[in-house]
Scaffold this active site. Structure first.
Site, PDB file in Angstrom:
ATOM      1  N   LEU A 278       0.810  -1.212   0.000  1.00 57.34           N
ATOM      2  CA  LEU A 278       0.000   0.000   0.000  1.00 57.34           C
ATOM      3  C   LEU A 278       0.844   1.262   0.000  1.00 57.34           C
ATOM      4  O   LEU A 278       0.328   2.360  -0.008  1.00 57.34           O
ATOM      5  CB  LEU A 278      -0.918   0.002   1.220  1.00 57.34           C
ATOM      6  N   ARG A 279       2.171   1.065   0.032  1.00 55.28           N
ATOM      7  CA  ARG A 279       3.026   2.236   0.147  1.00 55.28           C
ATOM      8  C   ARG A 279       2.846   3.174  -1.048  1.00 55.28           C
ATOM      9  O   ARG A 279       2.924   4.385  -0.927  1.00 55.28           O
ATOM     10  CB  ARG A 279       4.485   1.792   0.243  1.00 55.28           C
ATOM     11  N   GLY A 280       2.591   2.591  -2.210  1.00 55.56           N
ATOM     12  CA  GLY A 280       2.404   3.389  -3.418  1.00 55.56           C
ATOM     13  C   GLY A 280       1.237   4.347  -3.274  1.00 55.56           C
ATOM     14  O   GLY A 280       1.368   5.538  -3.519  1.00 55.56           O
TER      15      GLY A 280
END
Lengths: 341, 582
Positions: A278-280
């Protein structure tokens, strides 16, 4: 210190400049990585950033430049002193610390003060570069040539915001909230893929191809070298304007609204590109917010997302060996598909 | 004047311009073997500088602490306070650094040099020492590389002048008509030199037309032109100075020949009547030509004659990853390989202690530790944080994937020879502990005869059993080699594909015949192998070299080796050269 080339006078390199401004507005974006051709002004842009940043308030006499307003992020010294009286503070420039190549681990994380140990037999901690860069930027030129164990260490500290030193029975932990800025030339070796997506934004720097831009670059550079002080004075007004822009964006960035529609778009984009984790999405939203704040908007819109998507996502794609097109092209393609619908 | 004397006088001019502005122009890259010509040029260079200017030698294998400086342990222990040892970069401030055997400089050393060149100071953060010292200098890099071996591009990009003295003989050496007083005077004039409005444009234009991407090149050319004007005592940069800068700075960096200027239609009729008219016309045009074109012309005239050949080679072998083809990419490991220094670290997990470095690390802290020890002791007090472990650079194993054409067209003539060659290579792979895999193709499909192995006997056995005859399913062969090579790379090995074929594909992927479809598919497969960046060699095994195999090699950006009637030993040598030199 030598005069540095003014940030506003850098011709072109819009993506790189935007990424650095975003990091200046919201350090939580998580660092900037700039890879690109030789002689395209990567280092110039980072060094110029230092002169552009607005000053910050720091506890007087604190070796880590603690924030007097934020008690939880202070070092132990400041916490101890704050319990008694009000802390004295002063305005200091935001640190932009250069990590020179060949730096050893003890100077990066800090170690015992050698002089005092030798002369007086005393144990005292001498803070390293991480302490100096607290609440600011740590700049690594040629990040792909840095020793792996140092890169690991730096990313670790950048993620946790804290530096822990154990030496000769001395145990020190101090805040180290740093924004990593790394530059490099891909021809001299790539960065390990595991490290790539630890940087928030990744920009590709290309030498400008059109003649008028190139001529302008050379002319400004030549003018700067002949008369640095005069050149800087000439650009002082522009610099002040950019500084005010960053300052006001910083104050407003937390109040920028992100609608559900925009969140959906961001998620769709990441899904169609198949980015891991989910970092993107998180980085994409933070960066889009910072851009909206820089533009003086109240909420994130599609254009903000489109502007930051390549920088926020291109280094998170899985490589497909049979796809000849670079990651930037793939992000653009996904953007076109996503926003056409 | 012959070409040789021209080169020599340009080389001397470069030395003079460098002496006028050593920091601005960055330096000179001299490509020449050691010999009388280079020695003479070196003397000429020295005579351009006052004797007070330090010249320092940079050995190619210099250690980081000699280069940057650090803690002088012996002096520190003696004095009882930290004593800092200055490094070479701080010592050379205001002088010239001579980098002998520049092609052997390690990337780390180059990065330090670049940092110092860019910033004019050297920043040291090592061993408890934190210091910045001025470091303004110019570099003379002696590039003694052979063939493809060159001084590091990142360094050369920052050096204004690139000169080649290889082709010169002692007969070409002329006198050196330079007075050091003139140079010193020129140095003083340097900052007063101005540029006319369109001069900088002209240099940028020339750089762009010559296909020079880096922006440092025109910038360095600007500085060189300024130095040239200062040398002539001019306050404004003249056309000749721009031409000089274009010749010395831009021409050696050219990556493309400029597009031929468009012939204007109205000029051609003028050239018809008479010789005299014609000459007059030329005179006029030389004056009337825009300055950009003149500068470009000057640069063009100085482009080395072998540039075209080099460009073609580049197009053929491609600007692939600089590391491609190097035998086994280097990776740092804790146990095996060539030692590359030490780092602080924990013992265990197979790490090996470097005793000497550990003692060095512990030495300065002894008085402090003794004072905290309750009992008097004379033994060394070593703590966990002193441990220094050795680090090694290890070459990852190379896997050579042989793709052998066993089809009717190829096999009948050459299969025996190819088998012999592979056996010879195997012996060598065995010595280097390299892996070998074998794919053969004939009839309908390609078949993985042997997955990557180190077992010599197994390879030999399957080679002997290799039968020949049938069609040539080349695309299937290349595709399965690509799949295998990508898998091998995934395991951390460095694959090399060796394709032995005559290139006459006649079986398509679906097993159907047809030369046109089969060849198109083979090219497509070759392009896909190229995209992976895996190094490859194509060995043409047909009795006479055929365009088909060469075309496959081009698509793959592989090295093409044609070996008509080769014996096994020659074939083996050809592959060997590519695998080890890259």
């Amino acid at each position: 210190m030598a005069t540095v080339f003014p940030f506003s006078a850098i011709v072109g390199q819009d993506e790189m400049k935007l990424a650095l401004m975003i990091a200046a507005v919201d350090p939580r974006v998580g660092g900037v990585l700039a890879f690109g051709d030789r002689g395209s002004g990567k280092s110039t842009a980072v060094r110029a950033l230092a002169a552009l940043l607005p000053t910050m308030r720091a506890v007087a006499g604190c070796r880590y430049s603690c924030d007097p307003a934020n008690a939880t992020a202070q070092c132990d010294d400041c916490k101890a002193r704050a319990s008694g009286a009000k802390l004295k503070s002063h305005q200091v420039p935001v640190p932009v610390v250069d990590l020179p190549l060949g730096a050893t681990e003890d100077r990066v994380v800090g170690a015992l003060d050698l002089e005092r140990a030798l002369a007086h037999g005393e144990k005292s901690f001498e803070p390293g570069l991480l302490a100096r860069a607290n609440r600011g930027f740590l700049y690594i030129d040629e990040v792909n040539l840095l020793e792996d164990h140092l890169v690991d260490l730096l990313l670790d500290v950048a993620a946790s915001g804290e530096n822990v030193v154990e030496r000769d029975g001395l145990s020190i932990r101090h805040p180290a909230k740093i924004v990593l800025v790394g530059t490099g030339n891909p021809e001299e070796g790539e960065l390990r893929p595991q490290l790539l997506d630890r940087f928030g934004l990744s920009v590709e720097v290309k030498t400008p191809g059109d003649l008028p831009t190139r001529i302008e670059v050379i002319k400004r550079r030549d003018a700067f070298e002949n008369d640095p002080a005069g050149f800087v004075a000439q650009w002082a007004r522009e610099e002040a304007k950019s500084r005010r822009k960053i300052q006001s964006a910083r104050e407003r960035v937390d109040a920028i609204a992100v609608s559900d529609a925009m969140l959906t778009r961001a998620a769709q984009l990441c899904m169609s590109l198949g980015t891991d984790g989910l970092r993107g999405e998180l980085t994409l939203m933070r960066a889009a917010r910072a851009v909206a704040a820089l533009e003086g908007a109240k909420a994130v819109d599609e254009d903000n997302l489109k502007r930051v998507a390549p920088a926020a996502l291109r280094h998170r794609l899985r490589r497909n060996p049979l796809d000849e097109s670079g990651s930037s092209v793939r992000v653009q393609r996904a953007l076109a598909e996503c926003f056409a619908a | 004047m012959s070409a040789g004397t021209d080169i020599w006088s340009d080389a001397v001019t470069a030395a003079a311009l460098f002496a006028i502005d050593p920091v601005g122009t960055g330096g000179i890259c001299v490509r020449a073997g050691a010999g009388p010509v280079r020695d003479r040029w070196h003397e000429a260079l020295r005579s351009c500088f006052p004797s007070s200017v330090p010249f320092r030698k940079l050995p190619p294998a210099i250690s980081e602490d000699r280069l940057l400086g650090g803690l002088d342990l012996a002096a520190t222990l003696q004095a009882g306070r930290p004593v800092v040892q200055r490094g070479l970069l701080a010592d050379v401030d205001g002088g010239v650094l001579l980098a002998a055997m520049a092609e052997r400089l390690s990337p780390a050393t180059v990065a330090h040099l670049n940092a110092a060149l860019d910033r004019g100071e050297v920043v040291v953060e090592r061993d408890g020492v934190s210091r910045r010292s001025p470091s303004c200098f110019g570099i003379v890099a002696f590039d003694e590389g052979l063939d493809d071996e060159r001084a590091p591009a990142a360094l050369c990009d920052r050096l204004a002048f690139h000169i080649e003295l290889q082709s010169l003989s002692t007969a070409d050496i002329g006198s050196i008509a330079l007075e050091i007083e003139d140079l010193i005077a020129a140095r003083r004039r340097l900052l007063d030199v101005k540029f006319a409005a369109d001069s900088i444009e002209a240099l940028c234009h020339a750089a762009a037309s010559l296909g020079i991407a880096s922006l440092r090149a025109p910038l360095l050319a600007v500085r060189a032109a300024r130095a040239a004007a200062a040398l002539d005592g001019d306050d404004v940069v003249q056309r000749t100075h721009l031409e000089c800068a274009a010749r010395l700075v831009l021409a050696p960096r050219a990556t493309a020949l400029p597009a031929p200027p468009e012939q204007s239609a109205d000029r051609s009729p003028d050239q018809a009547p008479g010789e005299a008219d014609n000459r007059q016309d030329e005179d006029i045009s030389a004056k009337d030509l825009p300055i950009e074109d003149l500068v470009l012309e000057a640069a063009q005239a100085a482009i080395p004659p072998d540039l075209l050949r080099r460009l073609q080679e580049n197009a053929l072998h491609g600007p692939r990853n600089a590391n491609a083809g190097k035998q086994g990419q280097a990776k740092a490991g804790p146990r095996r390989g060539r030692p590359i220094g030490v780092r602080r670290g924990e013992l265990g997990a197979g790490a090996r202690l470097n005793l000497l470095e550990t003692l060095r690390a512990a030495a300065p802290w002894q008085p402090l530790r003794r004072s905290q020890q309750s009992s008097e002791t004379t033994r060394l007090l070593i703590r966990k944080e002193d441990f220094r472990i050795k680090r090694f650079k290890q070459h990852s194993a190379t896997s050579t994937i042989f793709v052998v054409d066993a089809s009717g067209s190829s096999a009948l003539q050459r299969l025996a020879e190819v088998k012999g060659a592979i056996e010879l290579l195997l012996a060598d792979c065995y010595v280097r502990r390299d892996e070998v895999a074998l794919i053969s193709f004939r009839g309908q499909t390609a078949e993985l005869i042997l997955p990557p192995t180190r077992s010599l006997t197994r390879v030999r056995r399957s080679l002997a059993a290799l039968a020949g005859g049938g069609g040539t399913p080349l695309s299937a062969a290349i595709a399965s080699a690509t799949t295998l090579a990508v898998a091998v790379r995934g395991k951390g090995h460095s694959p090399t594909v060796v394709l032995m074929t005559d290139g006459r594909a006649n079986v398509a992927r679906d097993g159907s015949g047809g030369r046109a479809v089969a060849e198109a598919e083979a090219h497509e497969a070759a392009r896909q192998l190229c995209v992976t960046g895996i190094p490859a060699v194509v060995i043409d095994t047909s009795p006479r070299p055929q365009p088909q195999a060469a075309k496959i090699a081009t698509e793959m950006r592989a090295r093409y080796v044609a070996l008509p009637y080769a014996d096994a030993a020659r074939l083996s040598r050809a592959v060997q050269a590519n695998v080890s030199a890259g």
